[in-house]
Write a protein that holds these residues in place. Sequence first.
Motif, PDB file in Angstrom:
ATOM      1  N   MET A   1       0.847  -1.209   0.000  1.00 22.61           N
ATOM      2  CA  MET A   1       0.000   0.000   0.000  1.00 22.61           C
ATOM      3  C   MET A   1       0.873   1.246   0.000  1.00 22.61           C
ATOM      4  O   MET A   1       1.892   1.269   0.671  1.00 22.61           O
ATOM      5  CB  MET A   1      -0.883  -0.001   1.258  1.00 22.61           C
TER       6      MET A   1
ATOM      7  N   LEU B   1       1.270   7.440   7.110  1.00 24.42           N
ATOM      8  CA  LEU B   1       0.468   6.221   7.255  1.00 24.42           C
ATOM      9  C   LEU B   1       0.347   5.546   5.895  1.00 24.42           C
ATOM     10  O   LEU B   1       0.688   6.133   4.876  1.00 24.42           O
ATOM     11  CB  LEU B   1      -0.915   6.554   7.815  1.00 24.42           C
ATOM     12  N   ARG B   2      -0.138   4.319   5.905  1.00 20.69           N
ATOM     13  CA  ARG B   2      -0.345   3.601   4.649  1.00 20.69           C
ATOM     14  C   ARG B   2      -1.833   3.450   4.376  1.00 20.69           C
ATOM     15  O   ARG B   2      -2.613   3.175   5.285  1.00 20.69           O
ATOM     16  CB  ARG B   2       0.308   2.223   4.699  1.00 20.69           C
TER      17      ARG B   2
ATOM     18  N   GLU C   1      -4.845   2.602   0.839  1.00 18.14           N
ATOM     19  CA  GLU C   1      -5.011   2.248  -0.573  1.00 18.14           C
ATOM     20  C   GLU C   1      -5.095   3.475  -1.468  1.00 18.14           C
ATOM     21  O   GLU C   1      -4.610   3.471  -2.583  1.00 18.14           O
ATOM     22  CB  GLU C   1      -6.280   1.413  -0.761  1.00 18.14           C
ATOM     23  N   ASP C   2      -5.771   4.517  -0.989  1.00 16.53           N
ATOM     24  CA  ASP C   2      -5.906   5.724  -1.797  1.00 16.53           C
ATOM     25  C   ASP C   2      -6.083   6.938  -0.890  1.00 16.53           C
ATOM     26  O   ASP C   2      -6.130   6.814   0.334  1.00 16.53           O
ATOM     27  CB  ASP C   2      -7.077   5.591  -2.787  1.00 16.53           C
TER      28      ASP C   2
ATOM     29  N   GLU D   1      -8.581   9.003  -0.321  1.00 17.34           N
ATOM     30  CA  GLU D   1      -9.796   9.106   0.504  1.00 17.34           C
ATOM     31  C   GLU D   1      -9.646   8.294   1.798  1.00 17.34           C
ATOM     32  O   GLU D   1      -9.965   8.765   2.888  1.00 17.34           O
ATOM     33  CB  GLU D   1     -11.009   8.620  -0.311  1.00 17.34           C
ATOM     34  N   LEU D   2      -9.141   7.085   1.645  1.00 14.54           N
ATOM     35  CA  LEU D   2      -8.938   6.243   2.826  1.00 14.54           C
ATOM     36  C   LEU D   2      -7.836   6.827   3.713  1.00 14.54           C
ATOM     37  O   LEU D   2      -7.930   6.786   4.940  1.00 14.54           O
ATOM     38  CB  LEU D   2      -8.602   4.818   2.391  1.00 14.54           C
TER      39      LEU D   2
ATOM     40  N   LEU E   1      -7.196   9.918   4.124  1.00 14.24           N
ATOM     41  CA  LEU E   1      -7.782  11.037   4.865  1.00 14.24           C
ATOM     42  C   LEU E   1      -8.550  10.534   6.092  1.00 14.24           C
ATOM     43  O   LEU E   1      -8.454  11.091   7.186  1.00 14.24           O
ATOM     44  CB  LEU E   1      -8.709  11.823   3.940  1.00 14.24           C
ATOM     45  N   GLN E   2      -9.315   9.443   5.896  1.00 15.96           N
ATOM     46  CA  GLN E   2     -10.058   8.871   7.027  1.00 15.96           C
ATOM     47  C   GLN E   2      -9.107   8.350   8.099  1.00 15.96           C
ATOM     48  O   GLN E   2      -9.311   8.574   9.286  1.00 15.96           O
ATOM     49  CB  GLN E   2     -10.948   7.725   6.549  1.00 15.96           C
ATOM     50  N   TYR E   3      -8.060   7.660   7.652  1.00 17.56           N
ATOM     51  CA  TYR E   3      -7.112   7.122   8.628  1.00 17.56           C
ATOM     52  C   TYR E   3      -6.374   8.253   9.345  1.00 17.56           C
ATOM     53  O   TYR E   3      -6.079   8.153  10.543  1.00 17.56           O
ATOM     54  CB  TYR E   3      -6.112   6.191   7.938  1.00 17.56           C
TER      55      TYR E   3
ATOM     56  N   ARG F   1      -7.560  11.085  10.091  1.00 21.54           N
ATOM     57  CA  ARG F   1      -8.493  11.549  11.121  1.00 21.54           C
ATOM     58  C   ARG F   1      -8.445  10.626  12.336  1.00 21.54           C
ATOM     59  O   ARG F   1      -8.429  11.072  13.482  1.00 21.54           O
ATOM     60  CB  ARG F   1      -9.897  11.599  10.512  1.00 21.54           C
ATOM     61  N   GLU F   2      -8.419   9.322  12.073  1.00 26.44           N
ATOM     62  CA  GLU F   2      -8.418   8.360  13.176  1.00 26.44           C
ATOM     63  C   GLU F   2      -7.131   8.421  13.988  1.00 26.44           C
ATOM     64  O   GLU F   2      -7.139   8.275  15.205  1.00 26.44           O
ATOM     65  CB  GLU F   2      -8.560   6.925  12.648  1.00 26.44           C
ATOM     66  N   ILE F   3      -6.014   8.592  13.281  1.00 28.98           N
ATOM     67  CA  ILE F   3      -4.721   8.415  13.932  1.00 28.98           C
ATOM     68  C   ILE F   3      -4.174   9.730  14.502  1.00 28.98           C
ATOM     69  O   ILE F   3      -3.585   9.748  15.566  1.00 28.98           O
ATOM     70  CB  ILE F   3      -3.712   7.786  12.944  1.00 28.98           C
TER      71      ILE F   3
ATOM     72  N   ARG G   1      -7.704  12.480  16.780  1.00 25.79           N
ATOM     73  CA  ARG G   1      -8.746  11.984  17.662  1.00 25.79           C
ATOM     74  C   ARG G   1      -8.818  12.747  18.973  1.00 25.79           C
ATOM     75  O   ARG G   1      -9.815  12.735  19.661  1.00 25.79           O
ATOM     76  CB  ARG G   1      -8.517  10.493  17.953  1.00 25.79           C
TER      77      ARG G   1
ATOM     78  N   GLU H   1      -3.610   0.680  10.305  1.00 29.24           N
ATOM     79  CA  GLU H   1      -4.451   1.877  10.252  1.00 29.24           C
ATOM     80  C   GLU H   1      -5.927   1.515  10.445  1.00 29.24           C
ATOM     81  O   GLU H   1      -6.666   2.211  11.143  1.00 29.24           O
ATOM     82  CB  GLU H   1      -4.262   2.608   8.906  1.00 29.24           C
TER      83      GLU H   1
ATOM     84  N   ASN I   1     -11.258   2.895  17.293  1.00 26.96           N
ATOM     85  CA  ASN I   1     -11.840   4.216  17.539  1.00 26.96           C
ATOM     86  C   ASN I   1     -13.360   4.168  17.447  1.00 26.96           C
ATOM     87  O   ASN I   1     -14.071   4.767  18.256  1.00 26.96           O
ATOM     88  CB  ASN I   1     -11.319   5.231  16.521  1.00 26.96           C
TER      89      ASN I   1
END
Lengths: 90, 246
Positions: free
Chosen positions: A1, A22-23, A25-26, A28-29, A31-33, A35-37, A40, B32, B39
Amino acid sequence: MPLFEVFVRPRRGLQHQHAGSLRAEDAELALQYAREIYTRRREGVSLWVVRSSDITASQEDDAPMFFDPADGKPYRDATFYELPSKVRGL
Amino acid sequence: MSLLAAVVGLGDDALVLGQRLSAWCGKSPWLEEDLAMANTALDFLGRARLLYGYAEQLGGCDEDAYAFQRDARAFTNLLIYELPCADFALACARQLLVDAFDVLHLEKLCDSADANLAGIAAKAHKEARYHRRRSAAWLVRLGDGTAESHCRMQKAMEDVWGYHAELFAPVEAEIGLVEKGVLPDRAALRPQWLAAVSATLDEATLELPSADWQVDGGRRGLHTEHLAPMLAEMQHLHRSHPGARW
């Protein structure tokens, strides 16, 4: 990835700062990760993600010609201005 | 149904799903996603605590007693939340269905005549919108992915589909609270929910499952065979060491 670099803007009015990578696939993902990492615990108000492979970086060999010439030129430093106490984040 | 029972039911929904999601910790496809799952689990556990906290104010017991000192028969969560979903496709399918429901349900609950429920809903609704974005993205990624992922996603959706009906089943005793404007009318949310889920399934190149079966009973404490083993694991520490503190 693919690897992505994450930039977080801590508050409105400040610039985005590199937070880590972070790693995903694309984008959009990623961006979500991001946010999570990285956001938070209320670390930020805005996020950028950039593919690490899209970053052009200076190389070790470039260092002498890029950075050494700045040595010994204090007249280039804007050290003689008084910063008003209300200015933050500069 | 009293307000207390309704609040505990919503709390049970959140706790049981939070526990199921937390089982992915350390087992997600990559680091991830592992953090993202954990979360999300914490969001639901946080929601459960708010609801149990309110239940205690209403004369119920404290949050630990709700979580750790009741047997399966006393839990009133809907069945869809207790399914193990230990396959990632199943977890994604269930999550899409409940997140799509949550967004609509919590939006209405924000206008509840009960100020405490409205406050809890306002906080949870923001999380739910994010959860929905996440679960919809996964559904599209896997549904419209490889032939293998498409097949498994379709099968997973068929497997959990029959559990969605309970989300919209009006519990007889809930009707009084709906009339007072305390709780949203679940049945009325279904058309909008179906439209939203259908749109995501469509984008994911998946078929809407043919709904020729459905189950219910959760709100009456009639559970699947999966809940008791989950509770045994979740409650083991608390029950083995009553009153222990960190």
